[in-house]
Design a protein around this motif. Structure first.
Motif, PDB file in Angstrom:
ATOM      1  N   PRO A   1       0.779  -1.110   0.042  1.00  0.00           N
ATOM      2  CA  PRO A   1       0.070  -0.107  -0.062  1.00  0.00           C
ATOM      3  C   PRO A   1       0.850   1.263   0.049  1.00  0.00           C
ATOM      4  CG  PRO A   1      -0.043  -1.339   2.114  1.00  0.00           C
ATOM      5  CD  PRO A   1       0.678  -1.963   1.236  1.00  0.00           C
ATOM      6  N   VAL A   2       0.283   2.314  -0.694  1.00  0.00           N
ATOM      7  CA  VAL A   2       1.030   3.346  -0.852  1.00  0.00           C
ATOM      8  C   VAL A   2       0.681   4.677   0.343  1.00  0.00           C
ATOM      9  CG1 VAL A   2       1.835   5.302  -2.309  1.00  0.00           C
ATOM     10  CG2 VAL A   2       1.456   3.209  -2.934  1.00  0.00           C
ATOM     11  N   VAL A   3       1.252   5.252   1.144  1.00  0.00           N
ATOM     12  CA  VAL A   3       0.942   6.077   2.040  1.00  0.00           C
ATOM     13  C   VAL A   3       0.272   7.458   1.336  1.00  0.00           C
ATOM     14  CG1 VAL A   3       1.824   7.418   4.085  1.00  0.00           C
ATOM     15  CG2 VAL A   3       2.643   5.219   3.475  1.00  0.00           C
ATOM     16  N   PHE A   4      -0.574   7.861   1.829  1.00  0.00           N
ATOM     17  CA  PHE A   4      -1.209   8.959   1.372  1.00  0.00           C
ATOM     18  C   PHE A   4      -0.412  10.412   1.725  1.00  0.00           C
ATOM     19  CE2 PHE A   4      -3.919  12.879   1.415  1.00  0.00           C
ATOM     20  CZ  PHE A   4      -4.391  12.763   0.367  1.00  0.00           C
ATOM     21  N   SER A   5      -0.267  11.201   0.450  1.00  0.00           N
ATOM     22  CA  SER A   5       0.380  12.394   0.660  1.00  0.00           C
ATOM     23  C   SER A   5      -0.326  13.522  -0.148  1.00  0.00           C
ATOM     24  CB  SER A   5       1.880  12.276   0.080  1.00  0.00           C
ATOM     25  OG  SER A   5       2.039  11.973  -1.321  1.00  0.00           O
ATOM     26  N   TRP A   6      -0.293  14.741   0.227  1.00  0.00           N
ATOM     27  CA  TRP A   6      -0.957  15.715  -0.433  1.00  0.00           C
ATOM     28  C   TRP A   6      -0.319  16.451  -1.442  1.00  0.00           C
ATOM     29  CZ3 TRP A   6      -5.930  16.829   0.916  1.00  0.00           C
ATOM     30  CH2 TRP A   6      -6.434  16.285   2.225  1.00  0.00           C
ATOM     31  N   ILE A   7       1.269  16.331  -1.152  1.00  0.00           N
ATOM     32  CA  ILE A   7       1.956  17.064  -2.113  1.00  0.00           C
ATOM     33  C   ILE A   7       2.792  16.205  -3.304  1.00  0.00           C
ATOM     34  CG2 ILE A   7       3.813  18.880  -2.669  1.00  0.00           C
ATOM     35  CD1 ILE A   7       3.472  19.584   0.499  1.00  0.00           C
ATOM     36  N   PRO A   8       2.651  16.254  -4.605  1.00  0.00           N
ATOM     37  CA  PRO A   8       3.146  15.404  -5.307  1.00  0.00           C
ATOM     38  C   PRO A   8       4.693  15.596  -5.046  1.00  0.00           C
ATOM     39  CG  PRO A   8       1.711  16.740  -6.606  1.00  0.00           C
ATOM     40  CD  PRO A   8       1.621  17.338  -4.976  1.00  0.00           C
ATOM     41  N   PHE A   9       5.759  14.603  -5.599  1.00  0.00           N
ATOM     42  CA  PHE A   9       6.966  14.797  -5.547  1.00  0.00           C
ATOM     43  C   PHE A   9       7.713  14.727  -4.469  1.00  0.00           C
ATOM     44  CE2 PHE A   9      11.289  16.585  -5.847  1.00  0.00           C
ATOM     45  CZ  PHE A   9      12.016  15.729  -6.625  1.00  0.00           C
ATOM     46  N   MET A  10       7.164  15.896  -3.286  1.00  0.00           N
ATOM     47  CA  MET A  10       7.802  15.932  -1.966  1.00  0.00           C
ATOM     48  C   MET A  10       7.377  14.644  -1.454  1.00  0.00           C
ATOM     49  SD  MET A  10       9.613  18.382  -1.200  1.00  0.00           S
ATOM     50  CE  MET A  10       9.713  18.552   0.482  1.00  0.00           C
ATOM     51  N   GLY A  11       6.187  14.121  -1.421  1.00  0.00           N
ATOM     52  CA  GLY A  11       5.463  13.041  -0.766  1.00  0.00           C
ATOM     53  C   GLY A  11       5.342  13.432   0.586  1.00  0.00           C
ATOM     54  N   ASN A  12       5.959  12.469   1.229  1.00  0.00           N
ATOM     55  CA  ASN A  12       5.866  12.456   2.873  1.00  0.00           C
ATOM     56  C   ASN A  12       7.258  12.973   3.616  1.00  0.00           C
ATOM     57  OD1 ASN A  12       4.166   9.791   2.201  1.00  0.00           O
ATOM     58  ND2 ASN A  12       2.906  10.936   3.417  1.00  0.00           N
ATOM     59  N   ALA A  13       7.915  13.646   2.769  1.00  0.00           N
ATOM     60  CA  ALA A  13       9.255  13.912   3.217  1.00  0.00           C
ATOM     61  C   ALA A  13       9.228  14.780   4.711  1.00  0.00           C
ATOM     62  CB  ALA A  13      10.015  14.712   2.061  1.00  0.00           C
ATOM     63  N   ILE A  14       8.354  15.771   4.513  1.00  0.00           N
ATOM     64  CA  ILE A  14       8.117  16.587   5.821  1.00  0.00           C
ATOM     65  C   ILE A  14       7.935  15.720   6.941  1.00  0.00           C
ATOM     66  CG2 ILE A  14       7.090  18.541   6.834  1.00  0.00           C
ATOM     67  CD1 ILE A  14       6.963  19.935   3.777  1.00  0.00           C
ATOM     68  N   GLN A  15       6.913  15.112   7.030  1.00  0.00           N
ATOM     69  CA  GLN A  15       6.433  14.143   8.262  1.00  0.00           C
ATOM     70  C   GLN A  15       7.572  13.296   8.570  1.00  0.00           C
ATOM     71  OE1 GLN A  15       3.275  13.655   5.501  1.00  0.00           O
ATOM     72  NE2 GLN A  15       2.193  12.591   7.156  1.00  0.00           N
ATOM     73  N   PHE A  16       8.301  12.706   7.479  1.00  0.00           N
ATOM     74  CA  PHE A  16       9.372  11.573   7.863  1.00  0.00           C
ATOM     75  C   PHE A  16      10.381  12.487   8.504  1.00  0.00           C
ATOM     76  CE2 PHE A  16      13.220   9.289   6.570  1.00  0.00           C
ATOM     77  CZ  PHE A  16      12.752   8.085   7.133  1.00  0.00           C
ATOM     78  N   GLY A  17      10.856  13.794   8.088  1.00  0.00           N
ATOM     79  CA  GLY A  17      11.898  14.382   8.307  1.00  0.00           C
ATOM     80  C   GLY A  17      11.685  14.860   9.678  1.00  0.00           C
ATOM     81  N   MET A  18      10.535  15.200  10.099  1.00  0.00           N
ATOM     82  CA  MET A  18      10.309  15.639  11.406  1.00  0.00           C
ATOM     83  C   MET A  18      10.229  14.615  12.587  1.00  0.00           C
ATOM     84  SD  MET A  18       7.853  18.892  10.347  1.00  0.00           S
ATOM     85  CE  MET A  18       7.061  19.025  12.132  1.00  0.00           C
ATOM     86  N   ASN A  19       9.651  13.688  12.472  1.00  0.00           N
ATOM     87  CA  ASN A  19       9.678  12.759  13.282  1.00  0.00           C
ATOM     88  C   ASN A  19       9.288  11.247  12.555  1.00  0.00           C
ATOM     89  OD1 ASN A  19       9.359  11.065  15.433  1.00  0.00           O
ATOM     90  ND2 ASN A  19       8.073  12.453  16.682  1.00  0.00           N
ATOM     91  N   PRO A  20      10.513  10.696  12.117  1.00  0.00           N
ATOM     92  CA  PRO A  20      10.195   9.418  11.361  1.00  0.00           C
ATOM     93  C   PRO A  20       9.647   8.313  12.169  1.00  0.00           C
ATOM     94  CG  PRO A  20      12.608  10.002  11.752  1.00  0.00           C
ATOM     95  CD  PRO A  20      11.941  11.247  12.364  1.00  0.00           C
ATOM     96  N   ILE A  21      10.214   8.331  13.353  1.00  0.00           N
ATOM     97  CA  ILE A  21       9.632   6.917  14.252  1.00  0.00           C
ATOM     98  C   ILE A  21       8.011   7.069  14.454  1.00  0.00           C
ATOM     99  CG2 ILE A  21       9.746   5.926  16.436  1.00  0.00           C
ATOM    100  CD1 ILE A  21      12.346   5.346  14.639  1.00  0.00           C
ATOM    101  N   LYS A  22       7.571   8.526  14.689  1.00  0.00           N
ATOM    102  CA  LYS A  22       6.029   8.436  14.944  1.00  0.00           C
ATOM    103  C   LYS A  22       5.541   8.411  13.511  1.00  0.00           C
ATOM    104  CE  LYS A  22       2.749  11.635  16.440  1.00  0.00           C
ATOM    105  NZ  LYS A  22       1.688  11.182  15.474  1.00  0.00           N
ATOM    106  N   PHE A  23       6.113   8.836  12.452  1.00  0.00           N
ATOM    107  CA  PHE A  23       5.444   8.721  11.172  1.00  0.00           C
ATOM    108  C   PHE A  23       5.404   7.302  10.771  1.00  0.00           C
ATOM    109  CE2 PHE A  23       6.499   8.237   6.341  1.00  0.00           C
ATOM    110  CZ  PHE A  23       5.241   8.610   5.978  1.00  0.00           C
ATOM    111  N   LEU A  24       6.332   6.675  10.932  1.00  0.00           N
ATOM    112  CA  LEU A  24       6.460   5.094  10.560  1.00  0.00           C
ATOM    113  C   LEU A  24       5.401   4.243  11.456  1.00  0.00           C
ATOM    114  CD1 LEU A  24      10.355   4.797   9.898  1.00  0.00           C
ATOM    115  CD2 LEU A  24       8.525   4.790   8.228  1.00  0.00           C
ATOM    116  N   GLN A  25       5.460   4.623  12.692  1.00  0.00           N
ATOM    117  CA  GLN A  25       4.446   3.999  13.741  1.00  0.00           C
ATOM    118  C   GLN A  25       3.062   4.190  13.260  1.00  0.00           C
ATOM    119  OE1 GLN A  25       6.180   5.388  17.413  1.00  0.00           O
ATOM    120  NE2 GLN A  25       6.885   3.692  17.913  1.00  0.00           N
ATOM    121  N   ASP A  26       2.686   5.322  13.036  1.00  0.00           N
ATOM    122  CA  ASP A  26       1.316   5.869  12.381  1.00  0.00           C
ATOM    123  C   ASP A  26       1.039   5.104  11.051  1.00  0.00           C
ATOM    124  OD1 ASP A  26       1.031   7.510  14.346  1.00  0.00           O
ATOM    125  OD2 ASP A  26       1.307   9.343  13.531  1.00  0.00           O
ATOM    126  N   CYS A  27       2.057   5.046  10.410  1.00  0.00           N
ATOM    127  CA  CYS A  27       1.902   4.129   8.909  1.00  0.00           C
ATOM    128  C   CYS A  27       1.589   2.895   9.287  1.00  0.00           C
ATOM    129  CB  CYS A  27       3.076   4.509   8.008  1.00  0.00           C
ATOM    130  SG  CYS A  27       3.038   6.141   7.383  1.00  0.00           S
TER     131      CYS A  27
END
Ligand code: HEM
Length: 514
Positions: free
Chosen positions: A47-73
């Motif tokens: 499955p592909v994680v939803f993202s609002w911004i094409p190309f950037m994808g989830n870079a901002i969420q991942f960059g800010m707190n990757p562990i939380k982002f991955l646990q949420d995913c």
């Protein structure tokens, strides 16, 4: 006048251009969202994680707190999912099975070199590590591992004690505060240079070498992973520093060879004395590149682990007391000289460092790039991952998963001797004894605790890393009483550099002991 009137005449068309660009981007964003919600889906792909911004994808969420982002995913999509990050497709495989899949993947299926070399070749130089054919890199790893042996470690411990004692002589006041990560960054560069890089480099640390390290380091940031080469001053300085370091090493190697100076127990000497399988000497630029790679492998990882360990201990006076008692019990007193043999005996200290590496792994995720034309299938779930995707193992998530650790967010060094902790009942894989070409891996890639990675890319600096950090902490608790600043807890994690560091302010209060 004519120029001005032409410019004025072009203004409406310029503003139109901006408006059209915005509109086009808006349409692109909407189409991207609609495609994610209603577009066709490949049932076999993760499955592909939803993202609002094409190309950037989830870079901002991942960059800010990757562990939380991955646990949420993980909660939404399960253990296997793909997300976009600045145009890259990253397939994450969580859990012990995910670790095993990524770390055990065959060399012709997925590649670390393809994932990292775009960035590392500019810092380490050419024909070494990921810029060398894989079989040559494994030989290079073997040389480094062979150079990190017990005989050298025996000489390293007094050197490290010496460096620590000397370093803190500058702390003139009876008590004060210091920034943990910054301080250990400066200290580790002294200890690692002295033990590994050679006395010549150590002697020049206060001069030009520190600036060269700094310039290289500025080329080893997350931005360089995304944009390996840009026409910017920091990139030019990185390239110049890499060239200059190679020249410095070449002159040291030449001198040692000419004077037949074999009196050094450093890693540099081990590499000078090594030969490739075909009998050839290692060219100077290979030795220089490997030395830079070793420095980068060990510097920030050890600095941040030391900083986190001391911060966690500063919050736990009971543990500091227990660590001093351990030294008195096993070494006789707090004045007994530390040696390679007696530092090994300090098992509580070792478990404190191990617990730090569990809770604050400096490298919490590791990447490979799928290179097999047919992609690769994760047998456990049947997901097919296409060529070009990055595979991402995240020990940083398994290491705080309650499936594997009791009360995972608690700093509890005793868990490593508490057989009730689930980590002790984990069924390990049988790949711990595989030798990929640099000695046995030593740990199964199925383990949930992998701060040093696993498989063919497993760290070879683990033993030196533990020894260095243990010796530093053992010496520091002899020198100082330490605590956190009034009302402060252990800091949060800052994920914005290449390794996870304590978020500022991360101060430690010290008081000199008698
Ligand atoms: C590989 C962590 C210290 C040299 C690795 C990897 C990790 C790691 C996670 C695997 C990377 C991957 O699979 O993509 C650490 C930590 C350290 C530490 C947490 C200290 C606390 C050191 C030291 C040295 C070193 C002191 C050198 C003396 C290397 C090398 C590799 C490596 C050469 C192999 C890279 C590869 O095969 O792709 N380290 N490391 N590390 N590390 Fe370390």
């Amino acid at each position: 006048m004519a120029v001005i009137s032409t410019l004025v005449a072009s203004l409406p068309s310029l503003s139109n251009l901006v408006i059209y660009t915005f509109l086009a981007f808006g349409v692109y964003v909407i189409l991207n969202i609609l495609n994610q919600l209603f577009g066709p889906k490949d049932a076999k792909a993760p499955p592909v994680v939803f993202s609002w911004i094409p190309f950037m994808g989830n870079a901002i969420q991942f960059g800010m707190n990757p562990i939380k982002f991955l646990q949420d995913c993980q909660k939404m999509y399960g253990d296997v999912f793909t997300f976009y990050m600045v145009g890259k497709k990253v397939t994450v495989l969580l859990g012990a099975d995910g670790n095993q899949f990524v770390f055990n993947s065959k060399q012709n299926v997925s590649s670390a070199a393809e994932a990292y070399n775009d960035m590392t070749k500019y810092v380490f130089g050419r024909e070494v590590v990921y810029d060398a054919p894989h079989s040559v890199f494994l030989e290079q790893k073997r040389f480094i591992k062979a150079g990190l042996n017990s005989d050298c470690f025996r000489e390293h411990v007094p050197m490290i004690v010496d460096e620590v004692t000397d370093f803190f002589k500058d702390f003139k006041k009876p008590s004060g505060t210091f920034d943990a990560y910054h301080t250990f960054g400066s200290l580790i560069i002294c200890t690692a240079s002295r033990c590994l890089m050679g006395k010549e480099i150590r002697a020049n640390l206060d001069k030009n070498v520190a600036q060269l390290y700094y310039d290289l380091d500025q080329g080893f940031q997350p931005i360089n992973f995304i944009f390996p080469n840009l026409p910017l001053p920091s990139y030019r300085k990185r390239d110049a520093a890499c060239k200059k370091m190679a020249e410095i090493y070449s002159s040291i190697i030449r001198r040692r060879r000419e004077e037949n100076d074999t009196s050094n127990s450093d890693l540099l000497q081990a590499l000078i004395d090594a030969n490739y399988k075909d009998g050839s000497d290692l060219p100077d630029h290979h030795i220089a590149g490997m030395m830079i790679a070793v420095l980068f492998g060990g510097q920030h990882t050890s600095a941040t682990t030391s900083a986190w360990t001391l911060l966690e201990l500063a919050a736990r006076p009971d543990l500091i007391r227990a660590l001093r008692e351990e030294q008195i019990e096993k070494l006789g007193s707090l004045k007994t000289d530390l040696t390679f043999e007696n530092v090994k005996e300090l098992s509580l200290l070792e478990n404190c460092v191990r617990e730090t590496l569990r809770l604050h792994p400096p490298i919490f995720q590791m990447m490979r790039k799928v290179i097999a034309d047919d992609g690769v299938t994760f047998e456990k779930t049947g997901h097919q991952i296409p060529k070009g995707n990055f595979l991402c193992a995240v020990p940083g998530v398994t290491q705080v998963d309650e499936t594997y650790f009791k009360e995972p967010l608690k700093y509890n060094p005793m868990r490593w001797v508490d057989l009730d902790d689930p980590v002790h009942s984990m069924e390990a894989g049988d790949d711990a004894n595989v030798d990929y070409g640099f000695g046995v891996a030593g740990i199964s890639s199925k383990s949930p605790f992998l701060p040093f990675g696993a498989g063919r890319h497993r760290c070879i600096g683990e033993q030196f890393g533990y020894l260095q950090i243990k010796t530093i902490i053992a010496t520091m608790i002899r020198l100082f009483d330490i605590e956190l600043e009034e009302g402060k807890g252990v800091p949060k994690s800052d994920y914005t550099s290449m390794v996870v560091v304590p978020e500022k302010p991360a101060n430690i209060k010290y008081t000199w002991r008698e």
